[in-house]
Enzyme design. Structure first.
Site, PDB file in Angstrom:
ATOM      1  N   ASP A  10     -10.066  19.281  12.709  1.00 21.36           N
ATOM      2  CA  ASP A  10      -9.990  19.604  13.961  1.00 21.36           C
ATOM      3  C   ASP A  10     -11.383  18.781  14.543  1.00 21.36           C
ATOM      4  O   ASP A  10     -11.556  17.627  14.224  1.00 21.36           O
ATOM      5  CB  ASP A  10      -9.655  20.877  14.586  1.00 21.36           C
ATOM      6  CG  ASP A  10      -9.523  20.913  15.950  1.00 21.36           C
ATOM      7  OD1 ASP A  10      -8.564  19.952  16.250  1.00 21.36           O
ATOM      8  OD2 ASP A  10      -9.796  21.847  16.536  1.00 21.36           O
TER       9      ASP A  10
ATOM     10  N   ASP B  79      -6.869  17.448   8.876  1.00 19.18           N
ATOM     11  CA  ASP B  79      -8.243  17.372   9.190  1.00 19.18           C
ATOM     12  C   ASP B  79      -8.908  18.476   9.539  1.00 19.18           C
ATOM     13  O   ASP B  79      -8.246  19.550   9.376  1.00 19.18           O
ATOM     14  CB  ASP B  79      -8.083  16.339  10.762  1.00 19.18           C
ATOM     15  CG  ASP B  79      -7.078  17.280  11.527  1.00 19.18           C
ATOM     16  OD1 ASP B  79      -7.608  17.947  12.329  1.00 19.18           O
ATOM     17  OD2 ASP B  79      -5.897  17.017  11.513  1.00 19.18           O
TER      18      ASP B  79
HETATM   19  N1  LIG Z   1      -6.479  19.203  14.727  1.00 17.62           N
HETATM   20  C1  LIG Z   1      -5.227  19.406  15.047  1.00 17.62           C
HETATM   21  N2  LIG Z   1      -4.991  19.994  16.474  1.00 17.62           N
HETATM   22  C2  LIG Z   1      -3.603  20.059  16.689  1.00 17.62           C
HETATM   23  N3  LIG Z   1      -2.703  19.693  16.040  1.00 17.62           N
HETATM   24  C3  LIG Z   1      -2.729  18.989  14.944  1.00 17.62           C
HETATM   25  N4  LIG Z   1      -1.871  18.444  13.877  1.00 17.62           N
HETATM   26  C4  LIG Z   1      -2.648  17.886  12.824  1.00 17.62           C
HETATM   27  N5  LIG Z   1      -4.226  18.017  13.259  1.00 17.62           N
HETATM   28  C5  LIG Z   1      -4.132  18.689  14.470  1.00 17.62           C
END
Ligand SMILES: Nc1ncnc2[nH]cnc12
Ligand SMILES: CSC[C@H]1O[C@H](OP(=O)(O)O)[C@H](O)[C@@H]1O
Length: 314
Positions: free
Chosen positions: A221, A219
């Site tokens: 975030d 992703d």
């Molecule tokens: N955006 C994110 N922040 C923290 N841990 C994660 N693991 C996978 N995506 C994450």
């Protein structure tokens, strides 16, 4: 008191720590499941020792099978101690991470070379203390020998973009970051974000294990909302991991195929100039507790140690 000294005749060469979305390895053959409670606690789950690509491998689900442990609850010291007790010398760690930069897209694979610790100080980050002090180098926290091998294996295994390096920002969680935090980490030049590589990477170095990370970007975030990108959710991470787990498993097999049976690496000498305490003053119970990690420097026989072991020698 319960005797937590690990006792097993089982041995393995390579440890695999599976993160979110990787709770077992179906390709493991001749599998033995072992509980290995030890002086640092009870590992996240039983360890599965089996054969993969012709090598004896120990697999541990970081969050436990069924994903029961939050990042802060993971008994990392117990996990690393248990793997070390099995005789492993190299650890391959699989993780889901968020991206903090445009060109690291969901589906990409990153082999991190650096890490910044943004955890809150509640995790056990050292095997030492209790009468013995050691300061290992973490200048290059990930194994510089294994990193290029992992990147090469990933390129062979997948069409996805593979990034040879990146700085992993390790936050405490379990909540994801605020948008302000996400932008702050970006402004600090960090590349990926997760919640689990600290203290794994630190404890692996103290245990003189080579440690390499395979980080699967799931992703962006929450810093990319202006472009219409969805903010990270646990569901999104699980969905993207499911799509990419086959590539991660294939990378694992290809990497293991390239690993030396008898690896020589500076990671495996990390304690040789790190223990600053005079061996003769290290309490017996501390020697016993740390034995799987530092027994070669602090043998259990105190009388011999007093006479013959100079500080910082092996
Ligand atoms: N955006 C994110 N922040 C923290 N841990 C994660 N693991 C996978 N995506 C994450
Ligand atoms: C399930 S989303 C957040 C969760 O995923 C990552 O775990 P891991 O590194 O074990 O793959 C992240 O660090 C969080 O623990």
């Amino acid at each position: 008191m319960t005797d937590l000294t690990p006792s097993t005749t089982e041995q393995a060469e390579i440890g695999i720590i599976g993160g979110s979305g990787l709770y077992r390895l179906d390709a493991l053959e001749d599998v033995h499941e072992i509980a290995l409670p030890n002086p640092y606690g009870v590992p996240s789950d039983d360890i599965l020792v089996g054969t993969l690509a012709g090598r004896r491998v120990a697999f541990l689900a970081r969050h436990g099978r069924g994903h029961r442990l939050t990042p802060s609850e993971i008994p990392v010291a117990a996990n690393i101690y248990a793997l070390k007790s099995l005789g492993i010398r190299e650890v391959i760690s699989i993780s889901a991470v968020g991206s903090l930069r445009e060109d690291f897209a969901p589906g990409d694979l990153v082999v991190p070379d650096q890490i910044v610790d943004r955890t809150r100080g509640h995790r056990t980050t050292s095997f030492f203390g209790g009468g013995v002090v050691a300061h290992v180098s973490l200048a290059d926290p990930y194994c510089s020998r294994l990193r290029p091998l992992a990147a090469k294996a990933a390129r062979q295994a997948t069409q996805a973009q593979v990034h040879d390096a990146g700085t992993y920002c390790c936050m405490e969680g379990p909540q994801f970051s605020t948008r302000a935090e996400s932008n702050l980490y970006r402004s600090w030049g960090m590349d990926i974000i997760g919640m689990t590589a600290i203290p794994e990477v630190k404890l692996a170095r103290e245990a003189e294990l080579c440690y390499v990370g395979l980080a699967l970007v799931t992703d962006y975030d929450c810093w990319r909302a202006e472009t219409g990108e969805a903010d990270v959710t646990a569901g999104l991470v699980a969905e993207v991991m499911e799509r990419n787990i086959a590539a991660a498993k294939d990378t694992l097999v290809r990497l293991i195929e390239t690993l030396d049976a008898d690896p020589v690496c500076s990671c495996q000498e990390a304690l040789s100039d790190a223990i600053i305490t005079e061996p003769s003053v290290v309490p017996k119970e501390t020697r016993v507790r740390t034995n799987a990690v530092s027994g070669r420097y602090l043998p259990l026989d105190v009388a011999d140690a007093q006479d013959s072991i100079a500080p910082n020698s092996r």
